[in-house]
Each structure stands twice: as C-alpha cells, then as structure tokens.
Design a protein around this motif. Structure first.
Motif, PDB file in Angstrom:
ATOM      1  N   VAL A 243       1.012  -1.314  -0.011  1.00  0.00           N
ATOM      2  CA  VAL A 243      -0.125  -0.021  -0.097  1.00  0.00           C
ATOM      3  C   VAL A 243       0.793   1.323  -0.021  1.00  0.00           C
ATOM      4  O   VAL A 243       0.517   2.226  -0.724  1.00  0.00           O
ATOM      5  CB  VAL A 243      -1.172   0.005   1.212  1.00  0.00           C
ATOM      6  CG1 VAL A 243      -0.229   0.201   2.551  1.00  0.00           C
ATOM      7  CG2 VAL A 243      -1.977   0.783   0.895  1.00  0.00           C
ATOM      8  N   SER A 244       2.191   1.172   0.684  1.00  0.00           N
ATOM      9  CA  SER A 244       2.966   2.315   0.505  1.00  0.00           C
ATOM     10  C   SER A 244       3.425   2.726  -1.028  1.00  0.00           C
ATOM     11  O   SER A 244       3.544   3.777  -1.280  1.00  0.00           O
ATOM     12  CB  SER A 244       4.288   2.214   1.408  1.00  0.00           C
ATOM     13  OG  SER A 244       3.885   1.865   2.875  1.00  0.00           O
ATOM     14  N   LEU A 245       3.708   1.446  -1.716  1.00  0.00           N
ATOM     15  CA  LEU A 245       4.241   1.536  -2.942  1.00  0.00           C
ATOM     16  C   LEU A 245       2.980   2.497  -3.972  1.00  0.00           C
ATOM     17  O   LEU A 245       3.108   2.913  -4.680  1.00  0.00           O
ATOM     18  CB  LEU A 245       4.592   0.257  -3.508  1.00  0.00           C
ATOM     19  CG  LEU A 245       5.818  -0.306  -2.631  1.00  0.00           C
ATOM     20  CD1 LEU A 245       6.125  -1.553  -3.408  1.00  0.00           C
ATOM     21  CD2 LEU A 245       6.918   0.637  -2.561  1.00  0.00           C
ATOM     22  N   ALA A 246       1.831   1.809  -3.670  1.00  0.00           N
ATOM     23  CA  ALA A 246       0.782   2.434  -4.466  1.00  0.00           C
ATOM     24  C   ALA A 246       0.601   3.979  -4.051  1.00  0.00           C
ATOM     25  O   ALA A 246       0.429   4.734  -5.148  1.00  0.00           O
ATOM     26  CB  ALA A 246      -0.618   1.751  -4.106  1.00  0.00           C
ATOM     27  N   ALA A 247       0.639   4.125  -2.780  1.00  0.00           N
ATOM     28  CA  ALA A 247       0.577   5.563  -2.443  1.00  0.00           C
ATOM     29  C   ALA A 247       1.732   6.244  -3.284  1.00  0.00           C
ATOM     30  O   ALA A 247       1.502   7.664  -3.353  1.00  0.00           O
ATOM     31  CB  ALA A 247       0.552   5.693  -0.924  1.00  0.00           C
ATOM     32  N   THR A 248       2.800   5.648  -3.112  1.00  0.00           N
ATOM     33  CA  THR A 248       3.822   6.455  -3.769  1.00  0.00           C
ATOM     34  C   THR A 248       3.825   6.895  -5.305  1.00  0.00           C
ATOM     35  O   THR A 248       4.201   8.159  -5.456  1.00  0.00           O
ATOM     36  CB  THR A 248       5.285   5.553  -3.453  1.00  0.00           C
ATOM     37  OG1 THR A 248       5.649   5.480  -2.095  1.00  0.00           O
ATOM     38  CG2 THR A 248       6.480   6.263  -4.349  1.00  0.00           C
ATOM     39  N   SER A 249       3.354   6.096  -5.808  1.00  0.00           N
ATOM     40  CA  SER A 249       3.267   6.351  -7.289  1.00  0.00           C
ATOM     41  C   SER A 249       2.083   7.572  -7.419  1.00  0.00           C
ATOM     42  O   SER A 249       2.132   8.511  -8.356  1.00  0.00           O
ATOM     43  CB  SER A 249       2.638   5.100  -7.985  1.00  0.00           C
ATOM     44  OG  SER A 249       3.583   4.158  -8.159  1.00  0.00           O
ATOM     45  N   MET A 250       1.082   7.342  -6.467  1.00  0.00           N
ATOM     46  CA  MET A 250       0.105   8.208  -6.614  1.00  0.00           C
ATOM     47  C   MET A 250       0.473   9.873  -5.979  1.00  0.00           C
ATOM     48  O   MET A 250       0.242  10.804  -6.545  1.00  0.00           O
ATOM     49  CB  MET A 250      -1.135   8.121  -5.646  1.00  0.00           C
ATOM     50  CG  MET A 250      -1.951   7.017  -6.228  1.00  0.00           C
ATOM     51  SD  MET A 250      -3.159   6.141  -5.024  1.00  0.00           S
ATOM     52  CE  MET A 250      -4.316   7.571  -4.918  1.00  0.00           C
ATOM     53  N   ALA A 251       1.474   9.845  -5.121  1.00  0.00           N
ATOM     54  CA  ALA A 251       1.994  11.120  -4.552  1.00  0.00           C
ATOM     55  C   ALA A 251       2.900  11.661  -5.493  1.00  0.00           C
ATOM     56  O   ALA A 251       2.924  12.764  -5.649  1.00  0.00           O
ATOM     57  CB  ALA A 251       2.977  10.625  -3.340  1.00  0.00           C
ATOM     58  N   VAL A 252       3.358  10.932  -6.376  1.00  0.00           N
ATOM     59  CA  VAL A 252       4.313  11.659  -7.426  1.00  0.00           C
ATOM     60  C   VAL A 252       3.406  12.189  -8.502  1.00  0.00           C
ATOM     61  O   VAL A 252       3.875  13.442  -8.859  1.00  0.00           O
ATOM     62  CB  VAL A 252       5.404  10.468  -8.157  1.00  0.00           C
ATOM     63  CG1 VAL A 252       5.938  11.069  -9.461  1.00  0.00           C
ATOM     64  CG2 VAL A 252       6.268  10.008  -6.887  1.00  0.00           C
ATOM     65  N   GLU A 253       2.428  11.637  -8.975  1.00  0.00           N
ATOM     66  CA  GLU A 253       1.641  11.992  -9.750  1.00  0.00           C
ATOM     67  C   GLU A 253       0.878  13.487  -9.038  1.00  0.00           C
ATOM     68  O   GLU A 253       0.609  14.187 -10.001  1.00  0.00           O
ATOM     69  CB  GLU A 253       0.226  11.154 -10.012  1.00  0.00           C
ATOM     70  CG  GLU A 253       0.712   9.986 -10.812  1.00  0.00           C
ATOM     71  CD  GLU A 253      -0.460   9.069 -11.146  1.00  0.00           C
ATOM     72  OE1 GLU A 253      -0.951   8.710 -12.370  1.00  0.00           O
ATOM     73  OE2 GLU A 253      -0.989   8.264 -10.298  1.00  0.00           O
ATOM     74  N   ARG A 254       0.767  13.400  -7.842  1.00  0.00           N
ATOM     75  CA  ARG A 254       0.091  14.541  -7.398  1.00  0.00           C
ATOM     76  C   ARG A 254       1.055  15.767  -6.878  1.00  0.00           C
ATOM     77  O   ARG A 254       0.631  16.640  -6.411  1.00  0.00           O
ATOM     78  CB  ARG A 254      -0.872  14.300  -5.960  1.00  0.00           C
ATOM     79  CG  ARG A 254      -1.863  13.397  -6.371  1.00  0.00           C
ATOM     80  CD  ARG A 254      -2.558  12.858  -5.357  1.00  0.00           C
ATOM     81  NE  ARG A 254      -3.618  11.788  -5.464  1.00  0.00           N
ATOM     82  CZ  ARG A 254      -4.689  11.321  -4.860  1.00  0.00           C
ATOM     83  NH1 ARG A 254      -4.793  11.906  -3.695  1.00  0.00           N
ATOM     84  NH2 ARG A 254      -5.514  10.530  -5.397  1.00  0.00           N
ATOM     85  N   GLY A 255       2.593  15.554  -7.213  1.00  0.00           N
ATOM     86  CA  GLY A 255       3.185  16.620  -7.244  1.00  0.00           C
ATOM     87  C   GLY A 255       4.447  16.439  -6.400  1.00  0.00           C
ATOM     88  O   GLY A 255       5.281  17.223  -6.025  1.00  0.00           O
ATOM     89  N   ALA A 256       4.513  15.377  -5.564  1.00  0.00           N
ATOM     90  CA  ALA A 256       5.668  15.020  -4.729  1.00  0.00           C
ATOM     91  C   ALA A 256       7.029  15.019  -5.655  1.00  0.00           C
ATOM     92  O   ALA A 256       7.080  14.240  -6.738  1.00  0.00           O
ATOM     93  CB  ALA A 256       5.362  13.801  -4.005  1.00  0.00           C
ATOM     94  N   HIS A 257       7.998  15.283  -5.034  1.00  0.00           N
ATOM     95  CA  HIS A 257       9.385  15.436  -5.548  1.00  0.00           C
ATOM     96  C   HIS A 257      10.370  14.589  -5.077  1.00  0.00           C
ATOM     97  O   HIS A 257      11.288  14.028  -5.698  1.00  0.00           O
ATOM     98  CB  HIS A 257       9.957  16.720  -5.859  1.00  0.00           C
ATOM     99  CG  HIS A 257       9.082  17.679  -6.791  1.00  0.00           C
ATOM    100  ND1 HIS A 257       8.178  18.358  -6.186  1.00  0.00           N
ATOM    101  CD2 HIS A 257       8.886  17.724  -7.959  1.00  0.00           C
ATOM    102  CE1 HIS A 257       7.571  19.073  -6.960  1.00  0.00           C
ATOM    103  NE2 HIS A 257       7.953  18.670  -8.269  1.00  0.00           N
ATOM    104  N   ILE A 258      10.170  14.410  -3.644  1.00  0.00           N
ATOM    105  CA  ILE A 258      11.271  13.504  -2.835  1.00  0.00           C
ATOM    106  C   ILE A 258      10.300  12.579  -1.969  1.00  0.00           C
ATOM    107  O   ILE A 258       9.147  13.125  -1.695  1.00  0.00           O
ATOM    108  CB  ILE A 258      11.961  14.309  -1.960  1.00  0.00           C
ATOM    109  CG1 ILE A 258      12.791  15.265  -2.485  1.00  0.00           C
ATOM    110  CG2 ILE A 258      12.751  13.301  -1.226  1.00  0.00           C
ATOM    111  CD1 ILE A 258      13.697  16.206  -1.737  1.00  0.00           C
ATOM    112  N   ILE A 259      10.565  11.136  -2.241  1.00  0.00           N
ATOM    113  CA  ILE A 259       9.930  10.348  -1.162  1.00  0.00           C
ATOM    114  C   ILE A 259      11.021   9.890  -0.296  1.00  0.00           C
ATOM    115  O   ILE A 259      11.811   9.328  -0.393  1.00  0.00           O
ATOM    116  CB  ILE A 259       9.422   9.119  -2.022  1.00  0.00           C
ATOM    117  CG1 ILE A 259       8.633   9.665  -3.554  1.00  0.00           C
ATOM    118  CG2 ILE A 259       8.464   8.350  -1.216  1.00  0.00           C
ATOM    119  CD1 ILE A 259       7.364  10.221  -2.891  1.00  0.00           C
ATOM    120  N   ARG A 260      10.511   9.962   1.009  1.00  0.00           N
ATOM    121  CA  ARG A 260      11.460   9.547   2.143  1.00  0.00           C
ATOM    122  C   ARG A 260      10.815   8.070   2.595  1.00  0.00           C
ATOM    123  O   ARG A 260       9.810   7.898   2.957  1.00  0.00           O
ATOM    124  CB  ARG A 260      11.311  10.407   3.216  1.00  0.00           C
ATOM    125  CG  ARG A 260      12.087  10.286   4.485  1.00  0.00           C
ATOM    126  CD  ARG A 260      12.170  11.346   5.636  1.00  0.00           C
ATOM    127  NE  ARG A 260      12.846  11.448   6.540  1.00  0.00           N
ATOM    128  CZ  ARG A 260      12.818  10.559   7.785  1.00  0.00           C
ATOM    129  NH1 ARG A 260      11.714   9.656   7.959  1.00  0.00           N
ATOM    130  NH2 ARG A 260      13.695  10.271   8.741  1.00  0.00           N
TER     131      ARG A 260
END
Length: 334
Positions: free
Chosen positions: A294-311
């Motif tokens: 579920v973290s990986l699914a959210a990571t892809s969505m976060a990047v789509e929504r504008g995230a540039h760094i994933i900690r």
C-alpha cells in the motif's frame, strides 16, 4: 503570504565556526538579519539544486533513505551507533538500492520521547559526520534537526542539506541555510521547537485571524504552517504525514493526501514521508510490517500529485514505484 528568495550576492560563506560544546555559529549575512529577511521574495515554481542534485518537475523523483544514530528510534533496522557499521548500511541498503539523498536523524521525533537539546544533538553529530566520511558511494547528505546551531555544525562538517522537522520554529534556520546556500526541507509545524508537526496546536486566531481560525480545517492549517516564517529560495515543503500529536487522526492524513496537489501552489518542490504510515494501514487493514504494497501504491499516486522527494525505509521498491508515477504524469521527468 510572505515568500522568501535569496538574492544573488546576499552574503559570502565565512568559515568562522569553532567546534565544541557550547559553540555559537557566527553567521554573516552581509546586513542585519531583519533587513536581510525583509528583502527576500520568490516568484514562480522553483526547482532546487541540492549540492548538485536537481529537485523539481524537471528532474526524476528523488528517493531519500534514512539512517538514525538515535537509539530510541522505533525503526530499529535503520539505527546504528557505530560509524563503520552505519557507513556499510548506507552504502549497501540505501545508496546501492537507489537512494539519492541520505537523511540522518540525531534523535527520534516521536512524540513519546523527550526532546533533546541542541547541545545533546551536537554530542551525537560526531557519529553522523564520521559515518558520511566512511561512505564510499555518492549521495546528498541531509541532517534532520530542529536547531539552527546543529544545522550550521552539520553543514560546516560536510552535510549538504537540512531537514527541519519544526518548520523554521528556530528563526535562525533559514538564515543558516541561506548562508550555506543549502537546500532545506521545511515540515509543517507550529512555532515551537518541542512540537514538530502539531499544527492544530498553533494559536491561529492570533497568527492568522479569528475568522480564519474558526473555519479552517486540518489541511488549511498544514498549508498555512508552511507559509509561516517564509520560504528560502531552496525550500522543499513537507506536509507532515504521521502521528505528530494526539489530536491528529488518520483521516487528517488521508485528507492531506487527497489534496496533496494543492501544495504545489507554494511553488516549492515537495517531500512526502508516507512509508508504512497508519492512514495507509487503515485503508488496507494491515499492520506496519505488512504495509509495503500500500505504501508503493501511494508513492506512485504522490508523485502524480506533485511530490518530488519520497522519504522511505524501503529504498529499492519505493524508487521503482516513484518512477512509475513520474512516467505517467504529464510534465514530469522520469
């Protein structure tokens, strides 16, 4: 909203630091602090150069791996107090797995633990500095701290950027970062170095207005907290996912995630720290050690929504998920 830009010849770096307990940084900004800060402005969407690492829409999503030199940290697999072992972990488990940035924490920010003083953080800094000297791989090194004094010592010692978990609650933090031309992550927080992330504890009636405070929801508070005390030219914003206070709920994090793209209006790159967070576990009905999918699914969505760094603590898998998100986001580089 008061946004800051560092104008081109605002100061020159002066190596005027004396190390040891109780030392004080001699920050020279070429003018008095008030005039310096009041002169800052920053228009337009900004890409950030963090010691040569580009961060923003024009660059691939960046992965921030985590090392802790704090024995109290709950994520034990990332905790080391021996510099040689810590360096091996950074090389093998972070850099070799795809981390662009290594974030080193000197204390646990968990609300269950007492806050360390700047002096106590400085006592742990030597381990972090020796660790990065021993690492053979290439990465940008970030120091996680709430204190400008600690940030200055870390930057002087070889760190490249700062992860300020208290969002410039220490008013000297943006001055120090500007002096060193360092990128800085600003996490949404109240103006209190002992309460990172607890934005709902801010006296918004006095800091904003009684009318605004009476109608604002949690995400409004996160957004406004990020604007308090301004933004440097190299600020990266962090909307503070996680259980930072007793008042915060998993729905608060879920709503922040739903509205994540709204933080692009701050014209700064964005960091998100959502790895195995409770709001994702609640959705999937999974405990912490079962939350990687579920973290990986959210990571892809976060990047789509504008995230540039994933900690993250799961570097290789998170890197792949972030690249998938970037590949299907118009205007993003993957």
């Amino acid at each position: 909203m008061e946004n800051f830009v560092i104008d081109g010849g605002f100061a020159r770096r002066k190596k005027s630091f004396v190390f040891g307990r109780g030392w004080k940084p001699a920050i020279a900004v070429g003018r008095n602090r008030g005039a310096f800060l009041s002169s800052l402005h920053r228009p337009g969407m900004n890409n950030v150069d963090a010691a040569g690492l580009g961060i923003g829409d024009e660059y691939p999503p960046r992965i921030m791996g985590v090392l802790n030199v704090s024995e109290e940290s709950p994520y034990k697999s990332s905790v080391y107090d021996d510099p040689a072992e810590a360096a091996q972990y950074v090389d093998e488990e972070l850099i070799n797995e795809g981390a662009d940035i290594v974030d080193i924490g000197l204390e646990s920010a968990n609300k269950r633990f007492e806050v360390l003083s700047a002096e106590e953080e400085l006592e742990r800094l030597d381990i972090a500095l020796e660790t990065i000297d021993r690492v053979s791989g290439e990465a940008v090194y970030s120091i996680e701290t709430r204190y400008a004094e600690v940030a200055a010592a870390a930057l002087e010692g070889g760190f490249d950027m700062v992860n300020d978990i208290c969002g410039f609650a220490d008013p000297e933090m943006p001055v120090v970062c500007a002096e060193y031309d360092a990128a800085v992550v600003k996490m949404a927080s109240p103006p209190d170095v002992e309460r990172p992330g607890a934005v709902e504890e801010t006296d918004w009636a006095s800091r904003k207005s009684p009318e605004w405070a009476s109608t604002a929801d949690y995400v409004d508070m996160i957004y406004e907290a990020l604007t308090q005390n301004g933004l440097t030219e190299k600020t990266i914003v962090d909307p503070a996912f996680g259980g930072w206070s007793e008042a915060k709920t998993v729905e608060d994090d879920a709503e922040t995630f739903r509205r994540l793209s709204a933080f692009r209006e701050l014209d700064c790159p964005m960091l998100v720290s959502i790895n195995r967070k409770n709001f994702l576990g609640t959705i999937a009905g999974r405990e912490t050690d079962e939350r990687l999918p579920v973290s990986l699914a959210a990571t892809s969505m976060a990047v789509e929504r504008g995230a540039h760094i994933i900690r993250t603590h799961d570097v290789a898998e998170t890197r792949d998920a972030a690249l998938v998100g970037a590949a299907f986001t118009p205007g993003r580089t993957s």
